[in-house]
Design a protein around this motif. Structure first.
Motif, PDB file in Angstrom:
ATOM      1  N   VAL A  62      12.513  13.137   3.484  1.00 46.45           N
ATOM      2  CA  VAL A  62      11.915  13.143   4.675  1.00 46.45           C
ATOM      3  C   VAL A  62      10.390  12.444   4.174  1.00 46.45           C
ATOM      4  N   GLY A  63      10.213  11.233   4.876  1.00 41.78           N
ATOM      5  CA  GLY A  63       8.922  10.541   4.282  1.00 41.78           C
ATOM      6  C   GLY A  63       7.549  10.937   5.066  1.00 41.78           C
ATOM      7  N   ILE A  64       6.578  11.218   4.275  1.00 44.16           N
ATOM      8  CA  ILE A  64       5.312  11.508   4.946  1.00 44.16           C
ATOM      9  C   ILE A  64       4.386  10.337   4.644  1.00 44.16           C
ATOM     10  N   LEU A  65       3.816   9.740   5.649  1.00 36.97           N
ATOM     11  CA  LEU A  65       2.791   8.514   5.527  1.00 36.97           C
ATOM     12  C   LEU A  65       1.349   8.967   6.459  1.00 36.97           C
ATOM     13  N   MET A  66       0.716   9.466   5.940  1.00 37.29           N
ATOM     14  CA  MET A  66      -0.490  10.015   6.714  1.00 37.29           C
ATOM     15  C   MET A  66      -1.818  10.069   5.773  1.00 37.29           C
ATOM     16  N   ALA A  67      -2.937  10.276   6.263  1.00 34.20           N
ATOM     17  CA  ALA A  67      -4.186  10.793   5.837  1.00 34.20           C
ATOM     18  C   ALA A  67      -4.131  12.094   5.639  1.00 34.20           C
ATOM     19  N   ASN A  68      -5.043  12.660   4.822  1.00 37.24           N
ATOM     20  CA  ASN A  68      -5.152  13.872   4.608  1.00 37.24           C
ATOM     21  C   ASN A  68      -5.471  14.729   5.860  1.00 37.24           C
ATOM     22  N   CYS A  69      -4.736  15.835   6.211  1.00 35.27           N
ATOM     23  CA  CYS A  69      -4.816  16.308   7.231  1.00 35.27           C
ATOM     24  C   CYS A  69      -3.962  17.798   7.302  1.00 35.27           C
ATOM     25  N   THR A 103      13.659   2.294   1.543  1.00 39.72           N
ATOM     26  CA  THR A 103      15.158   2.033   1.163  1.00 39.72           C
ATOM     27  C   THR A 103      15.405   2.695  -0.005  1.00 39.72           C
ATOM     28  N   ASP A 104      14.655   2.762  -1.194  1.00 43.27           N
ATOM     29  CA  ASP A 104      15.105   3.188  -2.442  1.00 43.27           C
ATOM     30  C   ASP A 104      15.065   4.550  -2.419  1.00 43.27           C
ATOM     31  N   ALA A 105      14.337   5.266  -1.602  1.00 42.74           N
ATOM     32  CA  ALA A 105      14.364   6.795  -1.596  1.00 42.74           C
ATOM     33  C   ALA A 105      15.680   7.177  -0.733  1.00 42.74           C
ATOM     34  N   GLY A 106      16.065   6.160   0.172  1.00 44.35           N
ATOM     35  CA  GLY A 106      16.920   6.869   1.215  1.00 44.35           C
ATOM     36  C   GLY A 106      16.329   7.749   2.261  1.00 44.35           C
ATOM     37  N   VAL A 107      15.299   7.258   2.830  1.00 47.20           N
ATOM     38  CA  VAL A 107      14.516   8.198   3.898  1.00 47.20           C
ATOM     39  C   VAL A 107      15.457   8.398   4.996  1.00 47.20           C
ATOM     40  N   ARG A 108      15.587   9.653   5.335  1.00 47.95           N
ATOM     41  CA  ARG A 108      16.293   9.928   6.693  1.00 47.95           C
ATOM     42  C   ARG A 108      15.367  10.166   7.961  1.00 47.95           C
ATOM     43  N   VAL A 109      14.125  10.629   7.591  1.00 48.59           N
ATOM     44  CA  VAL A 109      13.213  10.717   8.730  1.00 48.59           C
ATOM     45  C   VAL A 109      11.834  10.432   8.082  1.00 48.59           C
ATOM     46  N   ILE A 110      11.228   9.875   8.933  1.00 55.52           N
ATOM     47  CA  ILE A 110       9.654   9.233   8.654  1.00 55.52           C
ATOM     48  C   ILE A 110       8.591   9.939   9.494  1.00 55.52           C
ATOM     49  N   VAL A 111       7.545  10.486   9.004  1.00 55.67           N
ATOM     50  CA  VAL A 111       6.595  11.409   9.662  1.00 55.67           C
ATOM     51  C   VAL A 111       5.197  10.647   9.594  1.00 55.67           C
ATOM     52  N   THR A 112       4.468  10.249  10.732  1.00 58.05           N
ATOM     53  CA  THR A 112       3.173   9.992  10.531  1.00 58.05           C
ATOM     54  C   THR A 112       2.398  10.339  11.818  1.00 58.05           C
ATOM     55  N   ASN A 113       0.995   9.949  11.946  1.00 57.08           N
ATOM     56  CA  ASN A 113       0.277  10.507  12.796  1.00 57.08           C
ATOM     57  C   ASN A 113      -0.731   9.493  13.491  1.00 57.08           C
ATOM     58  N   GLY A 114      -1.713   9.563  14.083  1.00 52.56           N
ATOM     59  CA  GLY A 114      -2.567   8.796  14.525  1.00 52.56           C
ATOM     60  C   GLY A 114      -3.985   8.654  13.896  1.00 52.56           C
ATOM     61  N   ILE A 115      -4.170   9.263  12.971  1.00 56.37           N
ATOM     62  CA  ILE A 115      -5.326   9.206  12.212  1.00 56.37           C
ATOM     63  C   ILE A 115      -5.322   7.806  11.379  1.00 56.37           C
TER      64      ILE A 115
END
Length: 546
Positions: A62-69, A103-115
């Motif tokens: 599960v990929g997480i791409l966000m600022a601190n929050c 691709t390398d990690a085989g991410v199934r779900v990516i999560v981000t937000n609006g910050i």
């Protein structure tokens, strides 16, 4: 508490245990938001149920791409509760690097937000990295996007909808029909040796490489360091402003959760706001880790010697001269230093509050209990005697077992017996304390003489006008390369190139003296480190050397 009595539990159970023991105590605090242990558990469980509804299985990425929050922490624990592996994208990665990690990690779900962080819109960045993202459907009834064969869902935890993403309301609604017991079943099935999280570390030439850490390795530096060196107490308040995708977040986080304390952070670091926050939250321990953060606090007009009067202990890493100068301005606080890296979940060695100022400044202390450190000849692999420099190698409970999808890199990074080659230059004293002397690749070869950049940086830091110094090698026809210095001056101070060079004469060896000095107001930054290769490229282009 002695380290042998530590009760090791999988990472998500740190939160569950804390919520059971002190549900109403603050767990995570940001500048304008906070969650108690009970509230964070509730939100993490909601995220976990929704991920189950999306078909996330144990071990899925599960990929997480966000600022601190708060969203970040909720998703980190939500994925962990069901045995999934959070993949923490470096928020400074660009589209090419994000595509590689996905691709390398085989991410199934990516999560981000609006910050938006540093003018970066993460949704736009993900759409650039994964062109087929916009064609994805909420429940995954679509072909995987080109270049991301494992990806099935993208989640946007913002206030509006984005094409191809599941919005916050729809995501949480997915989990409403999932029984809470399913989360508990998954959590009970987690083994301490299962992968807990995957960081991606970057080099200067290659694409980022995945560092999967088990539940023990993820927590070892944080918990053992907290108990044995930082000596955290029940209910302590830890301030840590660094990015949540970094071990400089997970290390202090696991340490403070272990003692049932509170973790205080910021979405965007601002020295003035940080000083107010440290006072308001009555912070008792600090983990700024790097002089680039600490010096901004110490040099801010709002700072006084009493600003950290509640802070017993702080961790910083830097040259000895810089550490001594910072400690001299913090009369209420004991400053410790450390040696470590992502592959060790953070620190492998930490100094002790019982050490003298000289020891706490000149070396990084002993290996943490459970780890061992040696220094070896980087060419032959032979163990070096005390006082002799070589490559620092480490093994033990707090060391990972290898890079993801890269058996060649893994094989090259270990000696027989599980000794990890750190790529760092250092030495051990007669008692076994380790001293970091720079990166092996950060050594300059000046006319046959070896020069450690960190040594020159440390001396330059003693100049009264210098806030921070970085040294790189500049190609030179006669000597092969010569030192060049980039300097950030203290606010309101001035200096010239001639003055800086003159400051070095008769104080350090002539071959160590910078031949060129440039002044900067801002540094090219990676996750937490200054990108020296960018400084060098800038100077090479300016001077037309090669």
């Amino acid at each position: 508490m002695p380290t042998h009595s530590i009760e090791w539990v999988p990472f998500p159970q740190l939160l569950l245990r804390g919520a059971a023991r002190h549900p109403d105590r603050d767990c995570i605090v940001l500048t304008d938001a906070r969650l108690t242990y009970a509230q964070l558990e509730e939100r993490a469980r909601a995220a976990a149920r929704s991920l189950l509804a999306l078909g996330v299985e144990p071990g899925d990425r599960v990929g997480i791409l966000m600022a601190n929050c708060l969203d970040y922490v909720e998703m980190l624990f939500g994925a962990s509760l069901i045995g999934a592996v959070p993949v923490l994208y470096n928020a400074r990665f660009k589209a090419r690097e994000i595509a590689h990690v996905t691709t390398d990690a085989g991410v199934r779900v990516i999560v981000t937000n609006g910050i938006v962080e540093q003018h970066t819109d993460y949704v736009a960045l993900l759409q650039q990295a994964i062109p087929g993202l916009a064609k994805m459907t909420p429940r995954g009834e679509h072909e995987a996007p080109d270049g991301a064969p494992a990806l099935r869902s993208a989640i946007f935890l913002g206030d509006e909808t984005r094409t191809g993403f599941i919005d916050r309301t729809a995501f949480l609604k997915l989990g409403q029909d999932i029984a809470a017991e399913r989360v508990d079943e998954r959590c009970r099935a987690i083994s301490l040796e299962d992968p807990a999280v995957m960081f991606y570390t970057s080099g200067t030439t290659a694409m980022p490489k995945g560092c999967p850490l088990s539940h023990v390795v993820l927590q070892h530096a944080g918990i053992v360091g907290a108990v044995d060196r930082l000596r955290l107490r029940a209910g302590d308040v830890m301030w840590g402003p660094l990015p949540m995708f970094h071990t400089a977040f997970t290390q202090p986080l696991t340490g403070i959760l272990h003692v049932g304390g509170t973790y205080v952070s910021m979405t965007h670091f601002d020295a003035g706001e940080a000083l107010l926050q440290i006072e308001r939250e009555r912070v008792t321990a600090m983990f700024p880790a790097f002089p680039t953060i600490t010096l901004q606090l110490l040099n801010h007009p709002r700072y006084t010697p009493d600003a950290f009067r509640h802070v017993r202990v702080m961790l910083n890493v830097g040259p000895p001269e810089e550490l001594r100068l910072m400690q001299s301005r913090m009369p209420h606080t004991v400053q410790l230093t450390a040696f470590g890296m992502t592959e060790c979940g953070g620190s492998a060695a930490l100094s002790s509050p019982d050490d003298s100022l000289e020891l706490r400044s000149n070396c990084s202390g002993f290996a943490l209990p459970g780890d061992e450190i040696e220094v070896r000849d980087p060419d032959s692999g032979a163990v070096m005697p005390p006082g002799q420099r070589g490559e620092i190698v480490v093994r033990g409970r707090g060391v990972f077992t290898g890079y993801h999808n890269d058996p060649v890199k893994t094989a090259a990074s270990f000696y027989p017996g599980g000794w990890f080659r750190t790529g760092d230059l250092g030495e051990l004293d007669v008692n076994g304390r380790v001293a970091f002397r720079g990166r092996l690749k950060d050594m300059l070869k000046v006319g046959g003489e070896n020069v450690a950049a960190v040594e020159v940086e440390g001396y330059l830091a003693t100049h009264p006008s210098v806030n921070l110094a970085q040294v790189v090698g500049l190609p030179d026809a006669k000597y092969g390369e010569v030192p060049a210095a980039f300097i950030e001056l203290k606010q309101g101070c001035t200096a010239t190139e001639e003055e800086i060079i003159g400051f070095c004469r008769d104080q350090i060896a002539s071959f160590k003296i910078p031949r060129v000095v440039r002044f900067v107001d801002a540094w090219p930054m990676g996750a937490t480190k200054i990108l020296k290769y960018e400084l060098k490229a800038r100077l090479v282009a300016e001077l037309g050397v090669s």
